[in-house]
Motif scaffolding. Structure first.
Motif, PDB file in Angstrom:
ATOM      1  N   PRO A   2      14.164  35.910  22.648  1.00  0.00           N
ATOM      2  CA  PRO A   2      14.017  37.187  23.658  1.00  0.00           C
ATOM      3  C   PRO A   2      12.602  37.505  23.318  1.00  0.00           C
ATOM      4  CG  PRO A   2      15.300  37.407  21.728  1.00  0.00           C
ATOM      5  CD  PRO A   2      15.202  35.900  21.550  1.00  0.00           C
ATOM      6  N   VAL A   3      12.080  38.290  24.182  1.00  0.00           N
ATOM      7  CA  VAL A   3      10.656  38.723  24.372  1.00  0.00           C
ATOM      8  C   VAL A   3      10.618  39.905  23.466  1.00  0.00           C
ATOM      9  CG1 VAL A   3       8.932  39.942  25.849  1.00  0.00           C
ATOM     10  CG2 VAL A   3      10.378  38.186  26.796  1.00  0.00           C
ATOM     11  N   SER A   4      11.708  40.574  23.190  1.00  0.00           N
ATOM     12  CA  SER A   4      11.435  41.792  22.333  1.00  0.00           C
ATOM     13  C   SER A   4      11.640  41.246  20.767  1.00  0.00           C
ATOM     14  CB  SER A   4      12.926  42.719  22.594  1.00  0.00           C
ATOM     15  OG  SER A   4      14.110  41.950  22.275  1.00  0.00           O
ATOM     16  N   THR A   5      11.920  39.996  20.518  1.00  0.00           N
ATOM     17  CA  THR A   5      12.011  39.739  18.931  1.00  0.00           C
ATOM     18  C   THR A   5      10.557  40.088  18.344  1.00  0.00           C
ATOM     19  OG1 THR A   5      13.593  37.985  19.311  1.00  0.00           O
ATOM     20  CG2 THR A   5      12.281  37.739  17.528  1.00  0.00           C
ATOM     21  N   ALA A   6      10.442  40.637  17.332  1.00  0.00           N
ATOM     22  CA  ALA A   6       9.125  40.656  16.535  1.00  0.00           C
ATOM     23  C   ALA A   6       9.226  40.088  15.241  1.00  0.00           C
ATOM     24  CB  ALA A   6       9.045  42.400  16.168  1.00  0.00           C
ATOM     25  N   LEU A   7       8.144  39.505  15.099  1.00  0.00           N
ATOM     26  CA  LEU A   7       7.939  38.702  13.680  1.00  0.00           C
ATOM     27  C   LEU A   7       7.598  39.689  12.724  1.00  0.00           C
ATOM     28  CD1 LEU A   7       5.806  35.569  14.929  1.00  0.00           C
ATOM     29  CD2 LEU A   7       8.464  35.793  14.542  1.00  0.00           C
ATOM     30  N   SER A   8       8.354  39.816  11.423  1.00  0.00           N
ATOM     31  CA  SER A   8       8.202  40.664  10.438  1.00  0.00           C
ATOM     32  C   SER A   8       6.700  40.287   9.750  1.00  0.00           C
ATOM     33  CB  SER A   8       9.084  40.649   9.447  1.00  0.00           C
ATOM     34  OG  SER A   8       9.068  39.225   8.836  1.00  0.00           O
ATOM     35  N   ASN A   9       6.092  39.108   9.830  1.00  0.00           N
ATOM     36  CA  ASN A   9       4.845  39.165   9.208  1.00  0.00           C
ATOM     37  C   ASN A   9       4.031  38.329  10.293  1.00  0.00           C
ATOM     38  OD1 ASN A   9       5.584  39.882   6.477  1.00  0.00           O
ATOM     39  ND2 ASN A   9       6.837  37.963   6.141  1.00  0.00           N
ATOM     40  N   PRO A  10       2.499  38.583  10.038  1.00  0.00           N
ATOM     41  CA  PRO A  10       1.706  37.700  11.119  1.00  0.00           C
ATOM     42  C   PRO A  10       2.025  36.285  11.060  1.00  0.00           C
ATOM     43  CG  PRO A  10       0.648  39.605   9.801  1.00  0.00           C
ATOM     44  CD  PRO A  10       2.053  39.310   9.283  1.00  0.00           C
ATOM     45  N   PRO A  11       2.036  35.689  12.146  1.00  0.00           N
ATOM     46  CA  PRO A  11       2.231  34.275  12.090  1.00  0.00           C
ATOM     47  C   PRO A  11       0.945  33.363  11.826  1.00  0.00           C
ATOM     48  CG  PRO A  11       1.809  34.818  14.162  1.00  0.00           C
ATOM     49  CD  PRO A  11       1.868  36.323  13.474  1.00  0.00           C
ATOM     50  N   ARG A  12       0.897  32.267  11.031  1.00  0.00           N
ATOM     51  CA  ARG A  12       0.125  31.495  10.766  1.00  0.00           C
ATOM     52  C   ARG A  12      -0.599  30.767  12.132  1.00  0.00           C
ATOM     53  NH1 ARG A  12      -0.156  26.657   6.476  1.00  0.00           N
ATOM     54  NH2 ARG A  12      -0.504  28.275   5.158  1.00  0.00           N
ATOM     55  N   LEU A  13       0.339  30.418  13.006  1.00  0.00           N
ATOM     56  CA  LEU A  13      -0.168  29.963  14.228  1.00  0.00           C
ATOM     57  C   LEU A  13       0.241  30.690  15.552  1.00  0.00           C
ATOM     58  CD1 LEU A  13      -1.448  27.480  15.535  1.00  0.00           C
ATOM     59  CD2 LEU A  13       0.846  26.175  15.418  1.00  0.00           C
ATOM     60  N   SER A  14      -0.582  30.850  16.542  1.00  0.00           N
ATOM     61  CA  SER A  14      -0.252  31.298  17.683  1.00  0.00           C
ATOM     62  C   SER A  14      -0.467  30.154  18.712  1.00  0.00           C
ATOM     63  CB  SER A  14      -1.070  32.660  18.061  1.00  0.00           C
ATOM     64  OG  SER A  14      -0.691  33.658  17.298  1.00  0.00           O
ATOM     65  N   ILE A  15       0.365  30.032  19.638  1.00  0.00           N
ATOM     66  CA  ILE A  15      -0.148  28.995  20.769  1.00  0.00           C
ATOM     67  C   ILE A  15      -0.025  29.765  22.294  1.00  0.00           C
ATOM     68  CG2 ILE A  15       1.096  27.271  22.240  1.00  0.00           C
ATOM     69  CD1 ILE A  15       2.680  26.320  19.573  1.00  0.00           C
ATOM     70  N   ILE A  16      -0.990  29.507  22.976  1.00  0.00           N
ATOM     71  CA  ILE A  16      -1.499  30.235  24.084  1.00  0.00           C
ATOM     72  C   ILE A  16      -1.216  29.300  25.315  1.00  0.00           C
ATOM     73  CG2 ILE A  16      -3.168  31.365  25.383  1.00  0.00           C
ATOM     74  CD1 ILE A  16      -3.514  31.361  21.710  1.00  0.00           C
ATOM     75  N   ILE A  17      -0.721  29.619  26.104  1.00  0.00           N
ATOM     76  CA  ILE A  17      -0.297  28.776  27.268  1.00  0.00           C
ATOM     77  C   ILE A  17      -0.623  29.477  28.490  1.00  0.00           C
ATOM     78  CG2 ILE A  17       1.781  27.315  28.426  1.00  0.00           C
ATOM     79  CD1 ILE A  17       3.428  27.567  25.973  1.00  0.00           C
ATOM     80  N   PRO A  18      -1.779  29.071  29.094  1.00  0.00           N
ATOM     81  CA  PRO A  18      -2.001  29.537  30.493  1.00  0.00           C
ATOM     82  C   PRO A  18      -1.094  28.866  31.549  1.00  0.00           C
ATOM     83  CG  PRO A  18      -3.718  27.687  29.812  1.00  0.00           C
ATOM     84  CD  PRO A  18      -2.708  27.870  28.873  1.00  0.00           C
ATOM     85  N   THR A  19      -0.853  29.544  32.522  1.00  0.00           N
ATOM     86  CA  THR A  19      -0.027  29.165  33.497  1.00  0.00           C
ATOM     87  C   THR A  19      -0.397  29.692  34.888  1.00  0.00           C
ATOM     88  OG1 THR A  19       1.670  31.193  33.329  1.00  0.00           O
ATOM     89  CG2 THR A  19       2.068  29.005  32.060  1.00  0.00           C
ATOM     90  N   LEU A  20       0.014  28.861  35.909  1.00  0.00           N
ATOM     91  CA  LEU A  20      -0.080  29.473  37.195  1.00  0.00           C
ATOM     92  C   LEU A  20       0.770  28.385  38.340  1.00  0.00           C
ATOM     93  CD1 LEU A  20      -1.784  31.033  39.435  1.00  0.00           C
ATOM     94  CD2 LEU A  20      -3.256  28.980  39.760  1.00  0.00           C
ATOM     95  N   ASN A  21       1.896  28.928  38.550  1.00  0.00           N
ATOM     96  CA  ASN A  21       2.826  28.292  39.269  1.00  0.00           C
ATOM     97  C   ASN A  21       3.489  27.059  38.491  1.00  0.00           C
ATOM     98  OD1 ASN A  21       2.315  30.102  41.603  1.00  0.00           O
ATOM     99  ND2 ASN A  21       0.834  28.971  42.204  1.00  0.00           N
ATOM    100  N   GLU A  22       4.017  27.380  37.448  1.00  0.00           N
ATOM    101  CA  GLU A  22       4.537  26.269  36.855  1.00  0.00           C
ATOM    102  C   GLU A  22       5.975  26.632  36.672  1.00  0.00           C
ATOM    103  OE1 GLU A  22       3.340  23.741  35.499  1.00  0.00           O
ATOM    104  OE2 GLU A  22       0.975  23.973  35.444  1.00  0.00           O
ATOM    105  N   ALA A  23       6.694  26.846  37.520  1.00  0.00           N
ATOM    106  CA  ALA A  23       8.099  27.431  37.397  1.00  0.00           C
ATOM    107  C   ALA A  23       9.083  26.109  37.102  1.00  0.00           C
ATOM    108  CB  ALA A  23       8.718  28.039  38.584  1.00  0.00           C
ATOM    109  N   ALA A  24       8.538  24.917  37.535  1.00  0.00           N
ATOM    110  CA  ALA A  24       9.203  23.839  37.581  1.00  0.00           C
ATOM    111  C   ALA A  24       9.269  23.131  36.148  1.00  0.00           C
ATOM    112  CB  ALA A  24       8.539  22.743  38.708  1.00  0.00           C
ATOM    113  N   GLY A  25       8.343  23.448  35.337  1.00  0.00           N
ATOM    114  CA  GLY A  25       8.274  22.911  33.993  1.00  0.00           C
ATOM    115  C   GLY A  25       8.173  23.827  32.859  1.00  0.00           C
ATOM    116  N   ILE A  26       7.941  25.212  33.053  1.00  0.00           N
ATOM    117  CA  ILE A  26       7.587  25.951  31.975  1.00  0.00           C
ATOM    118  C   ILE A  26       9.032  26.000  31.092  1.00  0.00           C
ATOM    119  CG2 ILE A  26       8.345  28.375  33.341  1.00  0.00           C
ATOM    120  CD1 ILE A  26       5.511  27.638  30.477  1.00  0.00           C
TER     121      ILE A  26
END
Length: 236
Positions: A2-26
């Motif tokens: 869920p989007v509202s889930t908050a991590l209690s501690n800062p994560p070591r790794l963040s994954i950034i995914i850029p999208t544009l019209n990716e409904a078929a596979g996201i």
């Protein structure tokens, strides 16, 4: 996830995914990342104005979904600056990571290297895709330049030291690699990401290969990046 889930501690790794019209596979992409999310990895989707259901689907799975002006470099920069991880991984929407990629990245960045990338395998029907992937990996090791398909990763400090991705419509991965090389050599991991070979198969293997070689050569010679991007879009 869920989007509202908050991590209690800062994560070591963040994954950034850029999208544009990716409904078929996201949905499949984010579902594949669920195991990393459970392990504390932050997943940020940055959408560039999709006209399909990409955003609605991503909101059910990602840690955060952001909206941006279109442009992969702009989207990745926005996601990185909104993220909390000390390590950043930039992942295309159609590229799948190897198992426990977070541990592989942490190990790769634990020494003198501050950035790196994975080897790549291209999925598809044609056997020549394996040859193309081999050449991409070999060229990257030889030159120290990585492509976005190889899932670039780096420390936040390195990202900030080079001012992030250059705001240009093409070759942003080539340019940031050149800048990062001034900080350290890349960690070239033999673990493979799997990226879709659809671009190669849809547009023709040899035609796509020649197009990319020609554009890279002209970029190296200093031609205007906007003009090259327009030619790339028209050729697709």
């Amino acid at each position: 996830m869920p989007v509202s889930t908050a991590l209690s501690n800062p994560p070591r790794l963040s994954i950034i995914i850029p999208t544009l019209n990716e409904a078929a596979g996201i949905d499949a992409q984010l579902t594949a990342l669920l195991g990393l999310w459970v392990c504390g990895v932050e997943i940020i989707v940055v959408d560039g104005g999709s006209q399909d259901d990409t955003v609605a689907i991503a909101k059910h799975h990602a840690s955060r979904v952001l909206s941006s002006e279109p442009g992969r470099a702009r989207q990745m920069n926005l996601g990185a600056r909104a993220s909390r991880g000390e390590q950043l991984l930039f992942l295309h929407a159609d590229t799948k990571l190897p198992r426990r990629a977070d541990r592989l990245i942490a190990k790769a960045l634990s020494g003198s290297r501050c950035w790196g990338r994975f080897d790549i395998r291209l999925s598809g029907e044609q056997s020549m895709l394996g040859v193309i992937a081999f050449c991409m990996n070999w060229r990257s090791r030889l030159t120290g330049i990585a492509t976005g398909d190889q899932a670039l990763f780096m420390t936040r400090a390195a990202f900030e030291a080079v001012d992030g991705y250059p705001d240009q419509p093409l070759m942003e991965d080539i340019e940031i690699s050149k800048r990062l090389k001034h900080l350290s050599k890349p960690a070239c991991l033999r673990a493979q990401v799997v990226s879709s070979g659809r671009r190669w198969e849809n547009n023709g293997l040899w035609a796509t290969m020649l197009l990319m070689w020609r554009l890279r050569y002209r970029y190296w010679r200093g031609e205007d990046c906007q003009r090259l991007a327009e030619e790339y879009r028209h050729a697709r």
